[in-house]
Design a protein around this motif. Structure first.
Motif, PDB file in Angstrom:
ATOM      1  N   VAL A 145       0.856  -1.185   0.000  1.00  0.00           N
ATOM      2  CA  VAL A 145       0.000   0.000   0.000  1.00  0.00           C
ATOM      3  C   VAL A 145       0.890   1.231   0.000  1.00  0.00           C
ATOM      4  O   VAL A 145       1.731   1.403   0.887  1.00  0.00           O
ATOM      5  CB  VAL A 145      -0.943   0.027   1.209  1.00  0.00           C
ATOM      6  N   ASN A 146       0.696   2.089  -0.983  1.00  0.00           N
ATOM      7  CA  ASN A 146       1.531   3.266  -1.170  1.00  0.00           C
ATOM      8  C   ASN A 146       0.675   4.523  -1.143  1.00  0.00           C
ATOM      9  O   ASN A 146      -0.262   4.661  -1.936  1.00  0.00           O
ATOM     10  CB  ASN A 146       2.275   3.163  -2.515  1.00  0.00           C
ATOM     11  N   VAL A 147       0.983   5.442  -0.230  1.00  0.00           N
ATOM     12  CA  VAL A 147       0.309   6.737  -0.167  1.00  0.00           C
ATOM     13  C   VAL A 147       1.148   7.698  -0.994  1.00  0.00           C
ATOM     14  O   VAL A 147       2.239   8.101  -0.585  1.00  0.00           O
ATOM     15  CB  VAL A 147       0.174   7.227   1.285  1.00  0.00           C
ATOM     16  N   ALA A 234       2.980  13.614  -1.032  1.00  0.00           N
ATOM     17  CA  ALA A 234       1.528  13.457  -1.072  1.00  0.00           C
ATOM     18  C   ALA A 234       0.829  14.333  -0.037  1.00  0.00           C
ATOM     19  O   ALA A 234      -0.395  14.346   0.043  1.00  0.00           O
ATOM     20  CB  ALA A 234       1.150  11.999  -0.838  1.00  0.00           C
ATOM     21  N   ILE A 235       1.616  15.059   0.768  1.00  0.00           N
ATOM     22  CA  ILE A 235       1.067  15.925   1.813  1.00  0.00           C
ATOM     23  C   ILE A 235       0.977  17.355   1.286  1.00  0.00           C
ATOM     24  O   ILE A 235       1.872  17.832   0.581  1.00  0.00           O
ATOM     25  CB  ILE A 235       1.951  15.879   3.073  1.00  0.00           C
ATOM     26  N   HIS A 239       1.314  22.380   5.030  1.00  0.00           N
ATOM     27  CA  HIS A 239       1.462  21.718   6.324  1.00  0.00           C
ATOM     28  C   HIS A 239       2.906  21.316   6.601  1.00  0.00           C
ATOM     29  O   HIS A 239       3.224  20.856   7.694  1.00  0.00           O
ATOM     30  CB  HIS A 239       0.558  20.488   6.391  1.00  0.00           C
ATOM     31  N   LEU A 240       3.762  21.506   5.606  1.00  0.00           N
ATOM     32  CA  LEU A 240       5.171  21.150   5.754  1.00  0.00           C
ATOM     33  C   LEU A 240       6.088  22.354   5.574  1.00  0.00           C
ATOM     34  O   LEU A 240       7.304  22.211   5.641  1.00  0.00           O
ATOM     35  CB  LEU A 240       5.552  20.080   4.728  1.00  0.00           C
ATOM     36  N   ALA A 241       5.491  23.529   5.316  1.00  0.00           N
ATOM     37  CA  ALA A 241       6.283  24.727   4.996  1.00  0.00           C
ATOM     38  C   ALA A 241       7.253  24.419   3.862  1.00  0.00           C
ATOM     39  O   ALA A 241       8.422  24.807   3.891  1.00  0.00           O
ATOM     40  CB  ALA A 241       7.030  25.229   6.234  1.00  0.00           C
ATOM     41  N   ALA A 242       6.760  23.682   2.868  1.00  0.00           N
ATOM     42  CA  ALA A 242       7.605  23.218   1.770  1.00  0.00           C
ATOM     43  C   ALA A 242       7.020  23.702   0.446  1.00  0.00           C
ATOM     44  O   ALA A 242       6.221  23.014  -0.178  1.00  0.00           O
ATOM     45  CB  ALA A 242       7.693  21.693   1.785  1.00  0.00           C
ATOM     46  N   PRO A 243       7.408  24.885  -0.006  1.00  0.00           N
ATOM     47  CA  PRO A 243       6.806  25.454  -1.217  1.00  0.00           C
ATOM     48  C   PRO A 243       7.147  24.721  -2.494  1.00  0.00           C
ATOM     49  O   PRO A 243       6.496  24.917  -3.513  1.00  0.00           O
ATOM     50  CB  PRO A 243       7.386  26.876  -1.242  1.00  0.00           C
ATOM     51  N   ASN A 244       8.154  23.845  -2.469  1.00  0.00           N
ATOM     52  CA  ASN A 244       8.574  23.179  -3.698  1.00  0.00           C
ATOM     53  C   ASN A 244       7.831  21.882  -3.980  1.00  0.00           C
ATOM     54  O   ASN A 244       8.058  21.246  -4.997  1.00  0.00           O
ATOM     55  CB  ASN A 244      10.083  22.888  -3.644  1.00  0.00           C
ATOM     56  N   LEU A 245       6.961  21.454  -3.055  1.00  0.00           N
ATOM     57  CA  LEU A 245       6.228  20.213  -3.261  1.00  0.00           C
ATOM     58  C   LEU A 245       4.979  20.467  -4.094  1.00  0.00           C
ATOM     59  O   LEU A 245       4.728  21.570  -4.554  1.00  0.00           O
ATOM     60  CB  LEU A 245       5.873  19.590  -1.910  1.00  0.00           C
ATOM     61  N   ASN A 248      -1.324  20.297  -4.115  1.00  0.00           N
ATOM     62  CA  ASN A 248      -2.399  19.688  -3.334  1.00  0.00           C
ATOM     63  C   ASN A 248      -1.899  18.425  -2.648  1.00  0.00           C
ATOM     64  O   ASN A 248      -0.866  17.868  -2.997  1.00  0.00           O
ATOM     65  CB  ASN A 248      -3.582  19.339  -4.246  1.00  0.00           C
ATOM     66  N   GLY A 249      -2.689  17.973  -1.684  1.00  0.00           N
ATOM     67  CA  GLY A 249      -2.326  16.756  -0.968  1.00  0.00           C
ATOM     68  C   GLY A 249      -3.137  16.628   0.303  1.00  0.00           C
ATOM     69  O   GLY A 249      -4.060  17.406   0.568  1.00  0.00           O
TER      70      GLY A 249
END
Length: 386
Positions: A145-147, A234-235, A239-245, A248-249
């Motif tokens: 199972v992969n999220v 996938a988040i 919520h991660l303060a990560a603008p490069n991701l 959506n998630g």
């Protein structure tokens, strides 16, 4: 197990900890000096960092947040957890990615022998291929199972990478991948050919939107899983303060709920958190990953082992006529969870010959009562008769 693969946590890490009473850090067996590797004999859950992201072609992967994530986790208070935890330190990148795969595979294979669940803090997600290969000699086929926002099938003829490792699981011997489930895929990141291929293989896919609308529907997906993983891409980046991701998630609450469902899965014996090197080394990202770890372990604590024959004796049996078929459902009196009986074709040396119950939801039972065959029933029946 060859402990030379591992490096202990630096002493400077422990010098900066200021742990309160009842915190996880005071009760975990940590690998902090050479020659004092934790004994896994009575350990239920072990944590391992794997610092390798070379297949992402990252020029300067930042692994500093590995210890920052651990620090956030160590400071948390453990719940009512009657289990032993261990931190095995880190596997640093080998001479080649394949060397790192070998070290991770050997570590997980040893944990499987010890009945220790391994929680992996990983770099690029092709490490999940090594996670999968650790099950080759474990006696059962693998339900993975992969999220992830992507299926990660890729070009199976190309070298393995973080977006092609699932394709390698499908086509490379030994063929131990029985089932693949993706949770949270986003259609615009996946070619229509890949979507069609997963349908032909009778694998399960759940779009981000439908999972967010009813998060509890993914609980049965983990119930028969052998291994699980979460790609932090996938988040939702906010919520991660990560603008490069990705834009959506899943939000923080949703990904923690999914991690808890993964922990509740009675047969999940390893869990990987991957692409952690994509995250900024900041409090928001480190704390959320630590909470994901916490909720996974919380799920492990509350497992009910309902796959055992003794537990199934107490299930309530329901038979529902649908057209020319009679569907048989089972409900646990302990947890209220549901299963659907699926005919299994008799095959020589079939590792799945004793698997007859498919995890399902109450909504699947309601659908059958309304004279509609649940999709999971006909998909599983067709697959098992191939």
């Amino acid at each position: 197990m060859n402990t030379s693969f591992f490096t202990p946590l630096p002493e400077t890490f422990f010098e900066t900890l200021d742990l309160g009473e009842g915190s996880i850090g005071l009760q975990i067996q940590a690998y902090r000096e050479a020659g004092a590797f934790p004994d896994l004999e009575n350990v239920q859950v072990a944590i391992l960092g794997v610092k390798d992201s070379r297949t992402t072609q990252a020029q300067n992967p930042d692994f500093e947040n590995w210890e920052a994530i651990r620090k956030a986790f160590y400071h948390m208070h453990r719940g009512n957890w009657p289990l032993q935890l261990a931190d095995l330190g880190n596997i640093r990148a080998g001479a080649t990615p394949q060397d790192t795969y070998f070290a991770l595979r050997e570590c997980l294979a040893h944990c499987l022998e010890q009945n220790t669940i391994l929680l992996i803090l990983g770099g690029s997600q092709d490490l999940a291929y090594a996670q999968y290969r650790a099950y080759d000699n474990h006696g059962q086929m693998v339900h993975y199972v992969n999220v992830d926002a992507k299926f990660d099938l890729g070009d199976t003829a190309a070298p393995i990478g973080p977006y092609s490792y699932v394709g390698k699981m499908v086509v490379e011997e030994p063929f131990n991948l029985y089932h693949y489930s993706n949770i949270g895929y986003q259609t615009f990141y996946n070619a229509q050919e890949e979507i069609n291929l997963l349908e032909k293989l009778y694998f399960d896919t759940y779009r981000l939107g439908e999972v967010c609308q009813q998060i509890e529907r993914v609980e049965p997906v983990f119930r028969n899983a052998s291994m699980a993983s979460i790609d932090v891409n996938a988040i939702e980046p906010a919520h991660l303060a990560a603008p490069n991701l990705t834009a959506n998630g899943f939000n923080g609450r949703e990904i923690c709920a999914i991690a808890r469902y993964a922990g509740l899965g009675d047969q999940v014996s390893s869990m990987g958190l991957y692409h952690l090197d994509d995250l900024p080394n900041c409090q928001a990202a480190n704390t959320l990953v630590a909470q994901i770890m916490w909720y996974f372990i919380e799920g492990v604590v509350y497992r009910k082992d309902e796959n055992s024959p003794s537990a199934k004796k107490d299930f309530i049996k329901y038979q529902v006529p649908v057209d020319t078929d009679v569907l048989t459902f089972y409900k646990s009196q302990l947890t209220g969870r549901w299963w659907l009986e699926v005919p299994i074709a008799k095959k020589i040396n079939n590792k799945l010959e004793n698997t007859t119950l498919l995890p399902c939801t109450y909504e699947d039972y309601e659908s059958a009562c309304n004279q509609n065959l649940p999709a999971i029933w006909w998909k599983a029946r067709i697959k098992n008769e191939l």
